[in-house]
Scaffold this active site. Structure first.
Site, PDB file in Angstrom:
ATOM      1  N   LYS A 117     -50.201  -0.803 -19.269  1.00  0.00           N
ATOM      2  CA  LYS A 117     -51.059  -0.431 -20.403  1.00  0.00           C
ATOM      3  C   LYS A 117     -51.181   1.075 -20.546  1.00  0.00           C
ATOM      4  O   LYS A 117     -51.298   1.584 -21.653  1.00  0.00           O
ATOM      5  CB  LYS A 117     -52.445  -1.080 -20.280  1.00  0.00           C
ATOM      6  CG  LYS A 117     -52.419  -2.558 -20.641  1.00  0.00           C
ATOM      7  CD  LYS A 117     -53.782  -3.064 -21.087  1.00  0.00           C
ATOM      8  CE  LYS A 117     -53.693  -4.510 -21.530  1.00  0.00           C
ATOM      9  NZ  LYS A 117     -55.000  -5.090 -21.839  1.00  0.00           N
ATOM     10  N   LYS A 199     -43.223 -10.460 -21.682  1.00  0.00           N
ATOM     11  CA  LYS A 199     -44.224 -11.516 -21.863  1.00  0.00           C
ATOM     12  C   LYS A 199     -44.604 -11.686 -23.332  1.00  0.00           C
ATOM     13  O   LYS A 199     -44.713 -10.704 -24.050  1.00  0.00           O
ATOM     14  CB  LYS A 199     -45.447 -11.068 -21.042  1.00  0.00           C
ATOM     15  CG  LYS A 199     -46.530 -12.058 -20.880  1.00  0.00           C
ATOM     16  CD  LYS A 199     -47.699 -11.436 -20.125  1.00  0.00           C
ATOM     17  CE  LYS A 199     -48.544 -10.544 -21.019  1.00  0.00           C
ATOM     18  NZ  LYS A 199     -49.831 -10.147 -20.451  1.00  0.00           N
ATOM     19  N   LYS A 202     -50.115 -10.742 -27.628  1.00  0.00           N
ATOM     20  CA  LYS A 202     -50.780 -10.508 -28.914  1.00  0.00           C
ATOM     21  C   LYS A 202     -50.290  -9.215 -29.550  1.00  0.00           C
ATOM     22  O   LYS A 202     -50.245  -9.074 -30.753  1.00  0.00           O
ATOM     23  CB  LYS A 202     -52.289 -10.341 -28.698  1.00  0.00           C
ATOM     24  CG  LYS A 202     -53.002 -11.573 -28.258  1.00  0.00           C
ATOM     25  CD  LYS A 202     -54.387 -11.230 -27.704  1.00  0.00           C
ATOM     26  CE  LYS A 202     -54.951 -12.404 -26.947  1.00  0.00           C
ATOM     27  NZ  LYS A 202     -55.993 -12.104 -26.001  1.00  0.00           N
TER      28      LYS A 202
END
Ligand code: TYM
Length: 333
Positions: A117, A199, A202
């Site tokens: 992130k 992965k 969203k």
């Protein structure tokens, strides 16, 4: 529902940071639903977690309600389970602070999600992003959870939760139950349909990579028809066939069929037939969820009554743990 009987306690949570994905559903939420009869289940919308990444206020409000209705639509029964909103229960932020003081910088630095992130949001590597695992540990430990149903990407955070709890117990006696992750055999890591090495998420920049729970049937079919495969033209699970492996995983998770059964079913058939079958199976799995969501989202007052009731029970249960923790540490009560 209070935990008065001897059933084991299940806790899990999801970030309401956009629409729920097929990955969230197969990796976690489907198990939340399945575990409701056997366990005392406590689930949360982890809205405090979402602000580690900048959110637009109006969208955030909408996303929280949407996510609440979506998860209920998946089959969370608010008569059986406690399904609350994390920011409504102040014990979470409080225990998170305390646990921050029992979590090492080095441990947090090793979290792969933090590394991913911070690479993705290089302009906003805030302290919350770094200490997020201690908030998550607090979520779980407040309810003395035995089992935590999550997808494979949360395994490292669960391990850290166990380490923090064990350390705390070592200092102060048996304050926390040491929880175990509960990761499904099939569907623990659903990959992007466009890039099967990453992965399904969203925040996937390629809209065709991610199937959302509320996508209409034609959109789901289109996404599966465009899914990346390979030039082998044979439906079999093998190394290097990441796109096909991912489709087989999704098909297996939805239909309950093993890889061998899927290989037999599609022997001699092309990827076109296979992709259509996977798309149709997912459409049928998600259809009742979308229909139920459409009803629920219209009734804001009902949703509000559900989470207010759950918030209160969650506060009562979690306050017992927080009080014990504070007393053990030496705060004057
Ligand atoms: P979140 O919101 O990213 O994801 C919610 C759940 O969905 C699973 N998941 C997946 N499973 C399979 N394939 C995928 N592609 C996929 N993407 C997501 C996740 O593993 C997760 O189980 N930190 C957590 C939320 C959280 C939490 C907690 C979880 C906060 N406190 C306490 C458990 C216990 C998160 O960001 O999940």
């Amino acid at each position: 529902m209070e935990n008065t009987d001897k059933k084991q306690v299940v806790f899990s949570a999801i970030q309401p940071s956009g629409t729920i994905t097929l990955g969230n559903y197969l990796g976690a939420v489907r198990n939340w639903v399945a575990m409701q009869n056997e366990y005392d289940c406590i689930y949360a919308l982890a809205d405090l977690h979402t602000i580690t990444v900048r959110q637009e206020p109006a969208a955030m409000r909408r996303n929280i309600l949407d996510a609440y209705a979506s998860i209920m639509a998946c089959g969370i029964d608010v008569e059986k389970s406690i399904f609350f909103i994390q920011s409504h229960v102040h014990t979470h932020a409080e225990l998170a602070w305390i646990l921050n003081c029992y979590t090492q910088f080095g441990e947090l630095s090793r979290m792969t999600q933090f590394k991913d992130k911070s690479a993705k949001h290089a302009d906003n590597i805030n302290a919350g992003l770094f200490t997020y695992p201690s908030l998550m540990a607090g979520d779980i430990l407040l309810y003395q959870a035995d089992k935590v149903p999550v997808g494979a990407d949360q395994q490292q955070h669960i391990e850290l939760t166990r380490d923090i709890a064990t350390r705390f117990n070592g200092l102060y006696g048996n304050v926390f139950k040491i929880p175990e992750g509960f990761i499904p055999k099939n569907g623990a890591r659903v990959m992007s349909l466009q890039n099967p090495l990453s992965k399904m998420s969203k925040s996937d920049e390629n809209v065709n990579g991610c199937v959302h729970l509320l996508d209409p049937p034609e959109v789901i079919m289109k996404k599966f028809k465009r899914a990346v495969t390979d030039s082998d033209a044979c439906v079999r699970y093998a190394e290097g066939k990441d796109g096909v492996n991912n489709l087989m995983t999704i098909y297996g998770a939805v239909t309950g069929k093993s890889y061998e059964q899927i290989e037999t079913e599609f022997a001699g058939k092309g990827y076109g037939d296979f992709k259509t079958a996977v798309g149709e199976a997912v459409v049928e799995e998600l259809r009742p969820i979308r229909e139920r969501y459409e009803q629920l989202i219209k009734d804001k007052a009902y949703l509000e009554s559900c989470y207010h009731k759950a918030d209160e029970i969650a506060l009562k249960i979690s306050s017992r743990t927080l009080s014990k923790v504070m007393k053990k540490i030496g705060f004057v009560r």
